[in-house]
Design a protein around this motif. Sequence first.
Motif, mmCIF file in Angstrom:
data_model
loop_
_atom_site.group_PDB
_atom_site.id
_atom_site.type_symbol
_atom_site.label_atom_id
_atom_site.label_comp_id
_atom_site.label_asym_id
_atom_site.label_seq_id
_atom_site.Cartn_x
_atom_site.Cartn_y
_atom_site.Cartn_z
ATOM 1 N N GLY A 1 0.808 -1.204 0.000
ATOM 2 C CA GLY A 1 0.000 0.000 0.000
ATOM 3 C C GLY A 1 0.841 1.253 0.000
ATOM 4 N N LYS A 2 0.171 2.387 0.042
ATOM 5 C CA LYS A 2 0.874 3.650 0.165
ATOM 6 C C LYS A 2 1.603 3.690 1.504
ATOM 7 C CE LYS A 2 -2.350 6.308 -2.714
ATOM 8 N NZ LYS A 2 -3.296 7.455 -2.736
ATOM 9 N N SER A 3 2.747 4.344 1.511
ATOM 10 C CA SER A 3 3.553 4.376 2.727
ATOM 11 C C SER A 3 2.778 4.945 3.907
ATOM 12 C CB SER A 3 4.824 5.189 2.489
ATOM 13 O OG SER A 3 5.661 4.537 1.568
ATOM 14 N N GLU A 4 2.010 5.996 3.657
ATOM 15 C CA GLU A 4 1.243 6.612 4.742
ATOM 16 C C GLU A 4 0.266 5.619 5.358
ATOM 17 O OE1 GLU A 4 -1.730 10.453 5.488
ATOM 18 O OE2 GLU A 4 -0.853 10.088 3.504
ATOM 19 N N ASP A 5 -0.363 4.811 4.502
ATOM 20 C CA ASP A 5 -1.313 3.822 5.003
ATOM 21 C C ASP A 5 -0.605 2.748 5.820
ATOM 22 O OD1 ASP A 5 -3.362 5.190 3.739
ATOM 23 O OD2 ASP A 5 -3.250 3.962 1.916
ATOM 24 N N LEU A 6 0.559 2.317 5.366
ATOM 25 C CA LEU A 6 1.299 1.296 6.104
ATOM 26 C C LEU A 6 1.807 1.840 7.431
ATOM 27 C CD1 LEU A 6 3.293 -0.407 3.200
ATOM 28 C CD2 LEU A 6 1.285 -1.288 4.393
ATOM 29 N N LEU A 7 2.220 3.097 7.453
ATOM 30 C CA LEU A 7 2.675 3.704 8.700
ATOM 31 C C LEU A 7 1.555 3.743 9.742
ATOM 32 C CD1 LEU A 7 4.830 6.676 7.371
ATOM 33 C CD2 LEU A 7 5.646 4.889 8.927
ATOM 34 N N ASN A 8 0.319 3.833 9.270
ATOM 35 C CA ASN A 8 -0.819 3.913 10.176
ATOM 36 C C ASN A 8 -1.507 2.571 10.395
ATOM 37 O OD1 ASN A 8 -0.713 6.765 10.679
ATOM 38 N ND2 ASN A 8 -1.501 7.099 8.615
ATOM 39 N N ASN A 9 -0.981 1.525 9.763
ATOM 40 C CA ASN A 9 -1.577 0.199 9.906
ATOM 41 C C ASN A 9 -1.216 -0.393 11.271
ATOM 42 O OD1 ASN A 9 -1.444 -2.868 9.718
ATOM 43 N ND2 ASN A 9 -2.463 -2.403 7.787
ATOM 44 N N PRO A 10 -2.210 -0.794 12.075
ATOM 45 C CA PRO A 10 -1.917 -1.307 13.417
ATOM 46 C C PRO A 10 -0.965 -2.506 13.426
ATOM 47 C CG PRO A 10 -4.270 -0.882 13.159
ATOM 48 C CD PRO A 10 -3.660 -0.731 11.807
ATOM 49 N N VAL B 1 1.376 -3.258 11.175
ATOM 50 C CA VAL B 1 2.718 -2.782 10.841
ATOM 51 C C VAL B 1 3.324 -2.048 12.036
ATOM 52 C CG1 VAL B 1 4.048 -1.244 9.339
ATOM 53 C CG2 VAL B 1 2.230 -2.655 8.375
ATOM 54 N N LYS B 2 2.524 -1.221 12.684
ATOM 55 C CA LYS B 2 2.999 -0.518 13.870
ATOM 56 C C LYS B 2 3.491 -1.483 14.932
ATOM 57 C CE LYS B 2 0.299 3.799 13.834
ATOM 58 N NZ LYS B 2 -0.710 4.573 14.592
ATOM 59 N N LYS B 3 2.718 -2.500 15.193
ATOM 60 C CA LYS B 3 3.062 -3.459 16.241
ATOM 61 C C LYS B 3 4.298 -4.270 15.894
ATOM 62 C CE LYS B 3 1.098 -7.299 18.895
ATOM 63 N NZ LYS B 3 -0.104 -8.149 19.112
ATOM 64 N N ALA B 4 4.410 -4.685 14.636
ATOM 65 C CA ALA B 4 5.491 -5.589 14.245
ATOM 66 C C ALA B 4 6.803 -4.865 13.938
ATOM 67 C CB ALA B 4 5.062 -6.403 13.029
#
Length: 237
Positions: A219-228, A230-233
């Motif tokens: 996905g777009k980087s902004e979306d991945l940065l806000n993905n729970p 991705v954040k956790k891992a």
Amino acid sequence: MLLTIENLRVSYGNIKALHGISFQVDEGEIVCIIGANGAGKSTTLRAISRLIPVEPGSKITFDGKNLLDYPADKVVAELGISHVPEGRRLFENLTVMENLRLAAFARKDTAGIARDMERVFSIFPRLKERINQKAGTLSGGEQQMLAVGRALVSARRVMLLDEPSMGLAPLLMMDVFKALKDINKEGTTILLVEQNARMALQFAQRGYVLETGNLVLEGKSEDLLNNPDVKKAYLGG
């Protein structure tokens, strides 16, 4: 799309490193691949560079050409794909300048080479101080500077970057990414593998998440940065 990977499978003996991954990179993009150690990130770049064999059924297309028809040296010289590998892989018995000159061997634009050499030395003044020093005697951080510098002066339509921040102090790391951003604005497409997931996603426009040889998110980087997830891992929560 400039670079298309379809069903990419790679094995090391009985160990399956990539399980049929597919993704695309458009011309002018900055795309990152993030994931844990052993996920297959470096393997992906090495397969694109033709440094390792791929399994039957794998397909890599570059600008309409079957990239698998090209040996590793032609990937650089004819297609203009440069690779900064993990672990630097410098010519340790050659000087800083000799390493840089070798990186530019496929280029014919003398003025452009000179301009990019100056760019390298402006980003990494330490390299200018060490210009006649053998690469094998440089510190780890200096060797990483030289590895990135080689990519900056190579024939580059696409740059494959494997952990470019490794061994660099935070301020120097920021300088490297700023220089890469400028290179991208001049028309170079960048595919980045980076352990520092936050830095990679802030730098790239799009990203892919690789886990144990499988692409699990994109996905777009902004979306991945806000993905729970991705954040956790990868981003410390």
